[in-house]
Design a protein around this motif. Structure first.
Motif, mmCIF file in Angstrom:
data_model
loop_
_atom_site.group_PDB
_atom_site.id
_atom_site.type_symbol
_atom_site.label_atom_id
_atom_site.label_comp_id
_atom_site.label_asym_id
_atom_site.label_seq_id
_atom_site.Cartn_x
_atom_site.Cartn_y
_atom_site.Cartn_z
ATOM 1 N N MET A 152 40.812 71.747 -59.035
ATOM 2 C CA MET A 152 40.935 70.924 -57.835
ATOM 3 C C MET A 152 42.162 70.012 -57.906
ATOM 4 S SD MET A 152 36.947 70.184 -57.317
ATOM 5 C CE MET A 152 36.985 68.778 -56.252
ATOM 6 N N THR A 195 39.623 84.555 -57.048
ATOM 7 C CA THR A 195 38.269 83.981 -57.033
ATOM 8 C C THR A 195 37.554 84.417 -55.750
ATOM 9 O OG1 THR A 195 39.153 82.140 -58.282
ATOM 10 C CG2 THR A 195 36.944 81.867 -57.409
ATOM 11 N N GLN A 222 31.341 76.888 -47.101
ATOM 12 C CA GLN A 222 31.660 75.459 -47.229
ATOM 13 C C GLN A 222 32.916 75.320 -48.078
ATOM 14 O OE1 GLN A 222 29.591 72.975 -49.990
ATOM 15 N NE2 GLN A 222 29.442 71.293 -48.535
ATOM 16 N N VAL A 227 39.379 78.891 -52.808
ATOM 17 C CA VAL A 227 38.263 79.848 -52.949
ATOM 18 C C VAL A 227 37.669 80.189 -51.575
ATOM 19 C CG1 VAL A 227 36.024 80.261 -54.029
ATOM 20 C CG2 VAL A 227 37.740 78.899 -55.226
ATOM 21 N N ALA A 298 31.781 76.645 -51.458
ATOM 22 C CA ALA A 298 33.040 76.872 -52.182
ATOM 23 C C ALA A 298 33.886 75.612 -52.151
ATOM 24 C CB ALA A 298 33.791 78.055 -51.558
ATOM 25 N N ALA A 321 31.965 77.623 -55.630
ATOM 26 C CA ALA A 321 32.310 76.404 -56.368
ATOM 27 C C ALA A 321 31.595 76.388 -57.709
ATOM 28 C CB ALA A 321 31.909 75.177 -55.554
ATOM 29 N N GLY A 350 38.350 84.306 -60.760
ATOM 30 C CA GLY A 350 39.546 83.521 -61.072
ATOM 31 C C GLY A 350 39.912 83.616 -62.538
HETATM 32 P P1 NAD Z 1 40.601 73.405 -53.189
HETATM 33 O O1 NAD Z 1 40.963 71.984 -53.448
HETATM 34 O O2 NAD Z 1 41.668 74.405 -52.889
HETATM 35 O O3 NAD Z 1 39.546 73.519 -51.965
HETATM 36 C C1 NAD Z 1 38.382 72.764 -51.851
HETATM 37 C C2 NAD Z 1 38.125 72.559 -50.359
HETATM 38 O O4 NAD Z 1 36.822 72.011 -50.202
HETATM 39 C C3 NAD Z 1 39.112 71.580 -49.720
HETATM 40 O O5 NAD Z 1 39.606 72.157 -48.519
HETATM 41 C C4 NAD Z 1 38.283 70.314 -49.478
HETATM 42 O O6 NAD Z 1 38.678 69.593 -48.313
HETATM 43 C C5 NAD Z 1 36.880 70.909 -49.300
HETATM 44 N N1 NAD Z 1 35.808 69.965 -49.634
HETATM 45 C C6 NAD Z 1 35.732 69.118 -50.687
HETATM 46 N N2 NAD Z 1 34.556 68.472 -50.677
HETATM 47 C C7 NAD Z 1 33.870 68.920 -49.599
HETATM 48 C C8 NAD Z 1 32.600 68.646 -49.061
HETATM 49 N N3 NAD Z 1 31.779 67.767 -49.626
HETATM 50 N N4 NAD Z 1 32.222 69.318 -47.944
HETATM 51 C C9 NAD Z 1 33.024 70.217 -47.354
HETATM 52 N N5 NAD Z 1 34.259 70.531 -47.824
HETATM 53 C C10 NAD Z 1 34.672 69.881 -48.928
HETATM 54 O O7 NAD Z 1 39.731 73.837 -54.455
HETATM 55 P P2 NAD Z 1 39.361 75.321 -54.919
HETATM 56 O O8 NAD Z 1 40.344 75.755 -55.946
HETATM 57 O O9 NAD Z 1 39.094 76.184 -53.732
HETATM 58 O O10 NAD Z 1 38.002 75.025 -55.697
HETATM 59 C C11 NAD Z 1 36.780 74.850 -55.032
HETATM 60 C C12 NAD Z 1 35.641 74.967 -56.027
HETATM 61 O O11 NAD Z 1 35.712 76.248 -56.656
HETATM 62 C C13 NAD Z 1 35.648 73.950 -57.175
HETATM 63 O O12 NAD Z 1 34.313 73.699 -57.540
HETATM 64 C C14 NAD Z 1 36.362 74.695 -58.289
HETATM 65 O O13 NAD Z 1 36.034 74.190 -59.574
HETATM 66 C C15 NAD Z 1 35.795 76.085 -58.074
HETATM 67 N N6 NAD Z 1 36.575 77.185 -58.626
HETATM 68 C C16 NAD Z 1 37.882 77.386 -58.258
HETATM 69 C C17 NAD Z 1 38.556 78.485 -58.776
HETATM 70 C C18 NAD Z 1 39.968 78.810 -58.350
HETATM 71 O O14 NAD Z 1 40.474 79.866 -58.758
HETATM 72 N N7 NAD Z 1 40.622 78.007 -57.526
HETATM 73 C C19 NAD Z 1 37.934 79.338 -59.695
HETATM 74 C C20 NAD Z 1 36.606 79.109 -60.040
HETATM 75 C C21 NAD Z 1 35.945 78.032 -59.489
#
Ligand code: NAD
Length: 421
Positions: A152, A195, A222, A227, A298, A321, A350
């Protein structure tokens, strides 16, 4: 599982430990191995001084937790957030150990974080903070020791700075010290969408199990970040109907399906999904409770809790997520017979593509995107089958099955290696 307060329920470390204890007990795990695996192997706290643009000095606190290196180098992302805590990083590091073991790739687990609101820093301040954090950890990082990745609020640029800082200290370019890099400096094709692609693969497997079709499957997602947006795009291209998107600042609902290509364009132009003309505005929290076949959290941790789990109508939850469901919510979902595809399986695409990036960097030979996607699909299908098989033979839900599978693989390695004293 024991009764806990809401505060304990929402602590990711407690959530991880509750599942670990339950799975270890089901496995009859040796008490000594239980003690080794319950806690991280190494926890590092660093204080990072940064000369700010206005001439003042600021000090940020950062963490790197290495949970296990039994199966290979520690692997896991780095997140920047004002809310990062050591307990959260500990939990995320443990989840990385279990995730890498579920998909059977040769990594242990780690995670890092800095307590910072990156939106308040200039690009140059972010670069200085990232480089000093990397320098403080220099002896603990390396392609054979610990390989960070984005999480994040960190991205390809953050990884480029980390790679360069490490390389400067080593006096040679070492691309394989981090993954999630830009393509031109050792990144992998397919990593950015990996991912989301993994989410598609495991949802396809769930549909196959329940003899459902993509076309009759309605999704609510979500989080429309890396992701969520990639899962929504790939799944809508594959024929699924995305009827809801819940973001931080608002939600969208269209029972006839949201056009994801148009939404991506809108989001890129407006930096928000709010106001998109192709759907009705909707309360993002309520969207989790709408009627649909698959709910994909997510965004972040603790969004499905004892407070809202009973209201969820989805038949399948696919956890894009990390840690979106609390342990107390798991029990409610199990009673409702919701089929949960747990985070350590659902979002493992991922780290699987990160593994391919590390392999390509070390080979010095870069694969076609189709080769990355094909290998990714193969690994995730096999992991899905392994988890469901464990769940059916041990009569436990998918999450406990995934933990049991992972713990047994890591414990087996430790037994073979023995304890060095
Ligand atoms: P990101 O920052 O690109 O996207 C997260 C999105 O969620 C943002 O648009 C944010 O505004 C939104 N958000 C945050 N809190 C929220 C809430 N309470 N309600 C609604 N929307 C909300 O992050 P990402 O890389 O997509 O990661 C998201 C999740 O997936 C995290 O838990 C991360 O650890 C997990 N993850 C990511 C990857 C990866 O490859 N990026 C791999 C495995 C797990």
């Amino acid at each position: 599982m024991k009764t806990v307060s809401l505060e304990q329920e929402l602590n990711p470390w407690e959530a991880q430990a509750a599942r670990f204890d339950f799975a270890a007990q089901k496995l009859n795990l040796d008490e000594g191995l239980w003690k080794i695996l319950r806690y991280p192997q190494r926890e590092i706290i660093v204080h990072i001084p940064v000369a700010m643009d206005n001439g003042t000095l600021e000090v940020f606190t950062g963490f790197r937790v290495q949970h296990s290196i039994a199966r290979g180098p520690a692997k896991g992302g780095v997140r920047y957030s004002p809310d990062v805590t050591l307990d959260e990083v500990r939990a995320l590091a443990s989840w990385m150990t279990w995730k890498c073991a579920v998909v059977n790739i040769p990594f242990g687990g780690a995670k890092g974080g800095i307590i910072v609101d990156p939106k308040k820093l200039s690009l140059s301040e972010l670069e200085k903070m990232t480089r000093r954090y990397t320098a403080e950890l220099i002896e603990f990082l390396g392609p054979e020791k610990d390989v960070p990745a984005p999480d994040m609020n960190t991205n390809e640029q953050t990884m480029a700075w980390m790679m360069d800082t490490y390389s400067m200290h080593m006096r040679q370019t070492v691309t394989s010290v981090v993954t999630g890099k830009p393509l031109t400096i050792g990144g992998s094709r397919g990593r950015l969408e990996a991912t989301g692609r993994g989410v598609l693969v495991v949802c396809d497997e769930a549909l196959r199990k329940f003899e459902m079709s993509r076309e009759s499957t309605r999704l609510i997602v979500q989080g429309f970040g890396n992701v969520g947006s990639n899962a929504a795009k790939l799944m809508s291209d594959a024929g699924y109907k995305v009827i809801g998107i819940a973001e931080y600042d608002g939600g969208l609902f269209n029972r006839n399906g949201i056009n994801i290509d148009k939404l991506l364009e809108y989001r890129d132009r407006n930096k928000t999904v709010v106001g998109f003309p192709g759907a009705e505005a909707s309360d993002p929290k309520q969207l989790l409770l709408e009627d649909c076949e698959i709910l994909i959290p997510a965004a972040t941790e603790n969004v499905i809790t004892s407070q809202n789990a009973a209201g969820i109508k989805a038949r399948i939850i696919c956890e894009g997520a990390n840690g979106p469901t609390t342990a107390a919510a798991d029990e409610i979902l199990a009673d409702k017979k919701v089929f949960v595809i747990p985070d350590i399986l659902a979002n493992a695409g991922g780290v699987t593509a990160s593994y391919f990036e590390w392999v390509q960097d070390r080979q010095g030979y870069f694969w076609k995107e189709s080769a990355v996607n094909e290998q990714l699909e193969f690994i995730l299908r096999e992991a899905f089958e392994d988890v469901v098989h464990f769940s059916e033979t041990h009569h436990v839900n998918n999450r406990i099955a995934a933990y049991m599978l992972a713990i047994s693989r890591v414990a087996h390695t430790i037994k073979l290696r023995g304890i060095y004293a």
